[in-house]
Design a protein around this motif. Sequence first.
Motif, PDB file in Angstrom:
ATOM      1  N   LEU A 262     -23.241-100.418 108.251  1.00 40.64           N
ATOM      2  CA  LEU A 262     -23.054 -99.057 107.956  1.00 40.64           C
ATOM      3  C   LEU A 262     -22.774 -97.945 109.159  1.00 40.64           C
ATOM      4  O   LEU A 262     -22.348 -96.890 108.715  1.00 40.64           O
ATOM      5  CB  LEU A 262     -24.141 -98.436 107.114  1.00 40.64           C
ATOM      6  CG  LEU A 262     -24.316 -99.340 105.639  1.00 40.64           C
ATOM      7  CD1 LEU A 262     -25.562 -98.695 104.904  1.00 40.64           C
ATOM      8  CD2 LEU A 262     -23.200 -99.348 104.764  1.00 40.64           C
ATOM      9  N   ASP A 263     -23.238 -98.421 110.282  1.00 40.44           N
ATOM     10  CA  ASP A 263     -23.304 -97.663 111.443  1.00 40.44           C
ATOM     11  C   ASP A 263     -21.590 -97.508 111.779  1.00 40.44           C
ATOM     12  O   ASP A 263     -21.106 -98.262 112.396  1.00 40.44           O
ATOM     13  CB  ASP A 263     -23.942 -98.309 112.723  1.00 40.44           C
ATOM     14  CG  ASP A 263     -24.144 -97.154 113.903  1.00 40.44           C
ATOM     15  OD1 ASP A 263     -23.264 -96.399 113.910  1.00 40.44           O
ATOM     16  OD2 ASP A 263     -25.047 -97.458 114.700  1.00 40.44           O
ATOM     17  N   PRO A 264     -21.100 -96.371 111.657  1.00 39.99           N
ATOM     18  CA  PRO A 264     -19.658 -96.073 112.086  1.00 39.99           C
ATOM     19  C   PRO A 264     -19.402 -96.308 113.366  1.00 39.99           C
ATOM     20  O   PRO A 264     -18.175 -96.468 113.853  1.00 39.99           O
ATOM     21  CB  PRO A 264     -19.534 -94.635 111.580  1.00 39.99           C
ATOM     22  CG  PRO A 264     -20.852 -93.894 111.569  1.00 39.99           C
ATOM     23  CD  PRO A 264     -21.804 -95.082 111.265  1.00 39.99           C
ATOM     24  N   ALA A 265     -20.397 -96.260 114.441  1.00 38.92           N
ATOM     25  CA  ALA A 265     -20.272 -96.606 115.710  1.00 38.92           C
ATOM     26  C   ALA A 265     -19.798 -98.113 116.035  1.00 38.92           C
ATOM     27  O   ALA A 265     -19.407 -98.446 117.336  1.00 38.92           O
ATOM     28  CB  ALA A 265     -21.394 -96.368 116.752  1.00 38.92           C
TER      29      ALA A 265
ATOM     30  N   ARG B  81     -22.178 -85.916  99.875  1.00 41.21           N
ATOM     31  CA  ARG B  81     -21.735 -84.895 101.103  1.00 41.21           C
ATOM     32  C   ARG B  81     -23.135 -83.898 101.130  1.00 41.21           C
ATOM     33  O   ARG B  81     -23.354 -83.723 102.658  1.00 41.21           O
ATOM     34  CB  ARG B  81     -20.550 -84.305 100.847  1.00 41.21           C
ATOM     35  CG  ARG B  81     -19.477 -84.783 101.545  1.00 41.21           C
ATOM     36  CD  ARG B  81     -18.282 -84.054 101.695  1.00 41.21           C
ATOM     37  NE  ARG B  81     -17.606 -83.680 100.276  1.00 41.21           N
ATOM     38  CZ  ARG B  81     -16.894 -84.340  99.588  1.00 41.21           C
ATOM     39  NH1 ARG B  81     -16.520 -85.676 100.121  1.00 41.21           N
ATOM     40  NH2 ARG B  81     -16.431 -84.044  98.362  1.00 41.21           N
ATOM     41  N   GLY B  82     -23.485 -83.419 100.108  1.00 42.28           N
ATOM     42  CA  GLY B  82     -24.589 -82.574 100.108  1.00 42.28           C
ATOM     43  C   GLY B  82     -25.896 -83.117 100.740  1.00 42.28           C
ATOM     44  O   GLY B  82     -26.611 -82.509 101.702  1.00 42.28           O
TER      45      GLY B  82
ATOM     46  N   GLY C 294     -29.921 -85.309 107.356  1.00 42.70           N
ATOM     47  CA  GLY C 294     -29.151 -86.314 106.460  1.00 42.70           C
ATOM     48  C   GLY C 294     -28.171 -87.378 107.329  1.00 42.70           C
ATOM     49  O   GLY C 294     -27.984 -88.359 106.583  1.00 42.70           O
ATOM     50  N   GLY C 295     -28.141 -87.035 108.662  1.00 44.88           N
ATOM     51  CA  GLY C 295     -27.518 -88.088 109.338  1.00 44.88           C
ATOM     52  C   GLY C 295     -25.818 -88.441 109.258  1.00 44.88           C
ATOM     53  O   GLY C 295     -25.558 -89.166 109.830  1.00 44.88           O
TER      54      GLY C 295
ATOM     55  N   ARG D  43     -20.425 -95.812 107.384  1.00 42.40           N
ATOM     56  CA  ARG D  43     -19.013 -96.106 107.603  1.00 42.40           C
ATOM     57  C   ARG D  43     -18.307 -96.239 106.105  1.00 42.40           C
ATOM     58  O   ARG D  43     -17.307 -95.925 106.120  1.00 42.40           O
ATOM     59  CB  ARG D  43     -19.039 -97.436 108.221  1.00 42.40           C
ATOM     60  CG  ARG D  43     -17.659 -98.271 108.499  1.00 42.40           C
ATOM     61  CD  ARG D  43     -17.695 -99.438 109.190  1.00 42.40           C
ATOM     62  NE  ARG D  43     -18.458-100.474 108.430  1.00 42.40           N
ATOM     63  CZ  ARG D  43     -18.142-101.108 107.363  1.00 42.40           C
ATOM     64  NH1 ARG D  43     -16.809-100.847 107.071  1.00 42.40           N
ATOM     65  NH2 ARG D  43     -18.615-101.908 106.732  1.00 42.40           N
ATOM     66  N   ILE D  44     -19.081 -96.810 105.237  1.00 40.23           N
ATOM     67  CA  ILE D  44     -18.370 -97.007 103.761  1.00 40.23           C
ATOM     68  C   ILE D  44     -18.201 -95.451 103.135  1.00 40.23           C
ATOM     69  O   ILE D  44     -17.137 -95.371 102.574  1.00 40.23           O
ATOM     70  CB  ILE D  44     -19.252 -97.908 103.015  1.00 40.23           C
ATOM     71  CG1 ILE D  44     -19.052 -99.303 103.556  1.00 40.23           C
ATOM     72  CG2 ILE D  44     -18.748 -97.931 101.667  1.00 40.23           C
ATOM     73  CD1 ILE D  44     -19.946-100.307 102.896  1.00 40.23           C
ATOM     74  N   GLU D  45     -19.141 -94.771 103.298  1.00 43.41           N
ATOM     75  CA  GLU D  45     -19.004 -93.319 102.852  1.00 43.41           C
ATOM     76  C   GLU D  45     -17.594 -92.591 103.355  1.00 43.41           C
ATOM     77  O   GLU D  45     -17.282 -91.704 102.772  1.00 43.41           O
ATOM     78  CB  GLU D  45     -20.200 -92.395 102.962  1.00 43.41           C
ATOM     79  CG  GLU D  45     -21.417 -92.675 102.096  1.00 43.41           C
ATOM     80  CD  GLU D  45     -22.618 -92.160 102.347  1.00 43.41           C
ATOM     81  OE1 GLU D  45     -23.541 -92.224 101.667  1.00 43.41           O
ATOM     82  OE2 GLU D  45     -22.801 -91.704 103.771  1.00 43.41           O
TER      83      GLU D  45
END
Length: 223
Positions: free
Chosen positions: A63-66, A155-156, A163-164, A168-170
């Motif tokens: 999940l980490d977009p990095a 998103r909210g 919220g962080g 990656r999937i979102e």
Amino acid sequence: MTGPGFPLETHSRFITLEGGEGAGKTTVLEALCEALRAQGLEVVRTREPGGTPLAEMIRSLLLDPAHEPPAPETELLLVFAARAQHVRETIAPALARGAWVISDRFTDSSYAYQGGGRGLDAAFIGELERRAVGLRPGLTLLLDIDVGQGRERARGRDQAPGGGGPDRIERERDEFFQRVRAAYRARAAAEPARFRVIDASQPAQAVADAAVTQLRAWQEREA
Ligand code: T5A
């Protein structure tokens, strides 16, 4: 659980919660756990990807977009690697000692996201399910919501303090989540004995109440 290749076993004390982004699984999970604990039952609340220290490490890889974006097949194998560990270390031992297990997502997420969303072959996913997992929930509650409304909620949450930001999937496009939703609904339609579809566009309390009602009906049926 004896090893790879065992047939799929359905367990009536194993409950899963599924849905697209922002469907509201967190509130519902709390209500379900509370309803069972109020009856004096042991409940193990868990989640996927995750549910053991190793599986949680795989979750952050996923999940980490990095990180380098995984290929669809890599993504699928990683979610199943986490799930194989989760079943053996957390879910199967809990069921064996008589506890109820409620998991925030399970194999249906792979059929929806990697099958529907990424377009991977359902037969390939089915083979992994049989060989690496071997277990199915007795009851699956699908929180169904319009993609735009669910993403707005997510998103909210992600933009709130702490919220962080989106994982990656979102960050995928709406079309991806439309395919995820269609795959979930198709699975629910194909397995009406296991799935209950809940309208997750309702206020949080109404969604939680509907989920608890379904859980109680399931308990009565299985008693
Ligand atoms: N994944 C997972 C795969 O691709 N394959 C797999 O095999 C598996 C297992 C992580 C990701 O991994 C993917 C799917 C996911 O993209 P996750 O941890 O479940 O899975 O995802 P999260 O991003 O943490 O959770 P979701 O975005 O799915 O949201 P939830 O948990 O359904 O929603 P929740 O409870 O956080 O609510 C979102 C916001 O809406 C509000 C809440 O307060 C919150 O702010 N809200 C409502 N507002 C109005 N009305 C209601 N009824 C509301 N219910 C909640």
